[in-house]
Design an enzyme around this catalytic site. Sequence first.
Site, PDB file in Angstrom:
ATOM      1  N   CYS A   1      -4.442  -1.416  -1.887  1.00 21.02           N
ATOM      2  CA  CYS A   1      -4.530   0.031  -2.073  1.00 21.02           C
ATOM      3  C   CYS A   1      -5.554   0.299  -3.164  1.00 21.02           C
ATOM      4  O   CYS A   1      -5.406  -0.201  -4.296  1.00 21.02           O
ATOM      5  CB  CYS A   1      -3.159   0.554  -2.493  1.00 21.02           C
ATOM      6  SG  CYS A   1      -3.141   2.315  -2.905  1.00 21.02           S
TER       7      CYS A   1
ATOM      8  N   TYR B   1      -0.681   8.545  -2.269  1.00 24.60           N
ATOM      9  CA  TYR B   1      -0.661   8.351  -3.721  1.00 24.60           C
ATOM     10  C   TYR B   1      -1.896   9.000  -4.368  1.00 24.60           C
ATOM     11  O   TYR B   1      -1.874   9.327  -5.554  1.00 24.60           O
ATOM     12  CB  TYR B   1      -0.736   6.854  -4.070  1.00 24.60           C
ATOM     13  CG  TYR B   1       0.519   6.038  -3.895  1.00 24.60           C
ATOM     14  CD1 TYR B   1       1.649   6.529  -3.246  1.00 24.60           C
ATOM     15  CD2 TYR B   1       0.560   4.735  -4.392  1.00 24.60           C
ATOM     16  CE1 TYR B   1       2.782   5.726  -3.093  1.00 24.60           C
ATOM     17  CE2 TYR B   1       1.681   3.945  -4.257  1.00 24.60           C
ATOM     18  CZ  TYR B   1       2.797   4.429  -3.604  1.00 24.60           C
ATOM     19  OH  TYR B   1       3.900   3.641  -3.467  1.00 24.60           O
ATOM     20  N   GLY B   2      -2.963   9.129  -3.602  1.00 24.37           N
ATOM     21  CA  GLY B   2      -4.283   9.433  -4.162  1.00 24.37           C
ATOM     22  C   GLY B   2      -4.442  10.808  -4.768  1.00 24.37           C
ATOM     23  O   GLY B   2      -5.432  11.090  -5.425  1.00 24.37           O
TER      24      GLY B   2
ATOM     25  N   ASP C   1       0.877  -1.176   0.000  1.00 25.39           N
ATOM     26  CA  ASP C   1       0.000   0.000   0.000  1.00 25.39           C
ATOM     27  C   ASP C   1       0.913   1.223   0.000  1.00 25.39           C
ATOM     28  O   ASP C   1       2.116   1.133   0.262  1.00 25.39           O
ATOM     29  CB  ASP C   1      -0.893  -0.009   1.250  1.00 25.39           C
ATOM     30  CG  ASP C   1      -1.802   1.220   1.330  1.00 25.39           C
ATOM     31  OD1 ASP C   1      -2.368   1.606   0.292  1.00 25.39           O
ATOM     32  OD2 ASP C   1      -1.931   1.810   2.418  1.00 25.39           O
ATOM     33  N   SER C   2       0.280   2.388  -0.225  1.00 25.79           N
ATOM     34  CA  SER C   2       1.046   3.637  -0.148  1.00 25.79           C
ATOM     35  C   SER C   2       1.501   3.919   1.289  1.00 25.79           C
ATOM     36  O   SER C   2       2.414   4.696   1.503  1.00 25.79           O
ATOM     37  CB  SER C   2       0.168   4.789  -0.617  1.00 25.79           C
ATOM     38  OG  SER C   2      -1.013   4.829   0.158  1.00 25.79           O
TER      39      SER C   2
ATOM     40  N   CYS D   1     -11.009   2.903  -0.240  1.00 25.37           N
ATOM     41  CA  CYS D   1      -9.594   3.133   0.073  1.00 25.37           C
ATOM     42  C   CYS D   1      -9.318   2.331   1.334  1.00 25.37           C
ATOM     43  O   CYS D   1     -10.128   2.344   2.271  1.00 25.37           O
ATOM     44  CB  CYS D   1      -9.377   4.626   0.300  1.00 25.37           C
ATOM     45  SG  CYS D   1      -7.808   5.032   1.110  1.00 25.37           S
ATOM     46  N   THR D   2      -8.186   1.639   1.363  1.00 22.79           N
ATOM     47  CA  THR D   2      -7.931   0.715   2.479  1.00 22.79           C
ATOM     48  C   THR D   2      -7.594   1.441   3.789  1.00 22.79           C
ATOM     49  O   THR D   2      -7.485   0.797   4.832  1.00 22.79           O
ATOM     50  CB  THR D   2      -6.808  -0.272   2.120  1.00 22.79           C
ATOM     51  OG1 THR D   2      -5.674   0.483   1.659  1.00 22.79           O
ATOM     52  CG2 THR D   2      -7.258  -1.236   1.055  1.00 22.79           C
ATOM     53  N   HIS D   3      -7.455   2.753   3.736  1.00 22.70           N
ATOM     54  CA  HIS D   3      -7.312   3.497   4.989  1.00 22.70           C
ATOM     55  C   HIS D   3      -8.661   3.688   5.693  1.00 22.70           C
ATOM     56  O   HIS D   3      -8.708   3.886   6.900  1.00 22.70           O
ATOM     57  CB  HIS D   3      -6.731   4.899   4.730  1.00 22.70           C
ATOM     58  CG  HIS D   3      -5.246   4.928   4.529  1.00 22.70           C
ATOM     59  ND1 HIS D   3      -4.638   4.362   3.440  1.00 22.70           N
ATOM     60  CD2 HIS D   3      -4.254   5.478   5.290  1.00 22.70           C
ATOM     61  CE1 HIS D   3      -3.327   4.574   3.523  1.00 22.70           C
ATOM     62  NE2 HIS D   3      -3.073   5.244   4.633  1.00 22.70           N
TER      63      HIS D   3
ATOM     64  N   GLU E   1      -3.584   8.657   8.714  1.00 24.90           N
ATOM     65  CA  GLU E   1      -2.144   8.418   8.945  1.00 24.90           C
ATOM     66  C   GLU E   1      -1.655   9.189  10.181  1.00 24.90           C
ATOM     67  O   GLU E   1      -0.630   8.863  10.756  1.00 24.90           O
ATOM     68  CB  GLU E   1      -1.318   8.811   7.719  1.00 24.90           C
ATOM     69  CG  GLU E   1      -1.550   7.924   6.505  1.00 24.90           C
ATOM     70  CD  GLU E   1      -0.561   6.751   6.356  1.00 24.90           C
ATOM     71  OE1 GLU E   1       0.576   6.866   6.832  1.00 24.90           O
ATOM     72  OE2 GLU E   1      -0.954   5.720   5.771  1.00 24.90           O
TER      73      GLU E   1
ATOM     74  N   THR F   1      -6.134   3.099  -4.656  1.00 23.55           N
ATOM     75  CA  THR F   1      -5.586   4.000  -5.671  1.00 23.55           C
ATOM     76  C   THR F   1      -4.788   3.223  -6.723  1.00 23.55           C
ATOM     77  O   THR F   1      -4.958   3.432  -7.932  1.00 23.55           O
ATOM     78  CB  THR F   1      -4.707   5.062  -4.988  1.00 23.55           C
ATOM     79  OG1 THR F   1      -5.501   5.721  -4.005  1.00 23.55           O
ATOM     80  CG2 THR F   1      -4.170   6.062  -5.981  1.00 23.55           C
TER      81      THR F   1
END
Length: 271
Positions: A73, A42-43, A10-11, A186-188, A152, A75
């Site tokens: 990810c 990255y997005g 992932d980013s 989005c995986t976040h 994050e 994105t």
Amino acid sequence: MDNRPIGVFDSGLGGLTAVRELEKRMPSESIIYFGDTGRVPYGSRSREIITRYARQDVAFLRSFDLKAVVIACGTVSTTAIDVLKAEQDIPVFGVVEPSARRAAERTRNGKIGLIATRASISTGAYESAIHALHPAAEIFPIACPLFVPLVENGRTQPGDVVIETVVRDYLTPLKEAGVDVLVLGCTHYPLLREVIGAFMGPEVELVDSGAEVAHAVGSWLETHDALAETGHSGLRRWCVSDSQQGFRDLASRFLGRAVTEPVDLVDIERY
Ligand code: DGL
């Protein structure tokens, strides 16, 4: 049986939501995780840059003998999966198809909300994948560029006025549209499940893209007789492109457990 590890990237830390699910479902699997924490997010970047970064991420992971690569990810999955699949000789899984399948299966009123990064939304990849399965679905896509930096930075908890305000601002149109399924593309975003769930209400089902790709990988390994042996002690290797301590501090929130294994620093520009 195949005891080789699965490479996941992932980013940043969001892909750990997929790892958490892989661990839960398949504890015997070995996993090598790369989080590009030095270049997140990255997005907000162009297709060219995202593709270049994604190729480097996969090239690094392929320095290990892997049985599969998981693009954890949204994105990269929406932007570069075709390029990555074409270049790799092992299976490459992305989050779009499994999340679209789940959303199409679960909606009752055909109204599906979709939230993801700006880059993901601009590709239209989730919409195409959902429409391929449910042509009549009405899809409401919204880019949420502030979510990744907030996640994050650990701003995920109910009661945090910053994240609650941003969630209300982004998601009000989806609530007004009456969606009954919301894809966290989005995986976040699964880290925001509580705040988003409280805002949208219990009647709206949230689709967790990290969990969905983990289920897809599990099914594929099962049907291809490629699971690790039961009882095989699944190894973990955590790799990042910026602060190892920063990863340790936040990763447990994504993984749902403490990170006890070593964390390696990678010079990703070498790949
Ligand atoms: N987890 C990434 C995704 O699923 C975050 C993207 C970003 O770095 O902006 O899209």
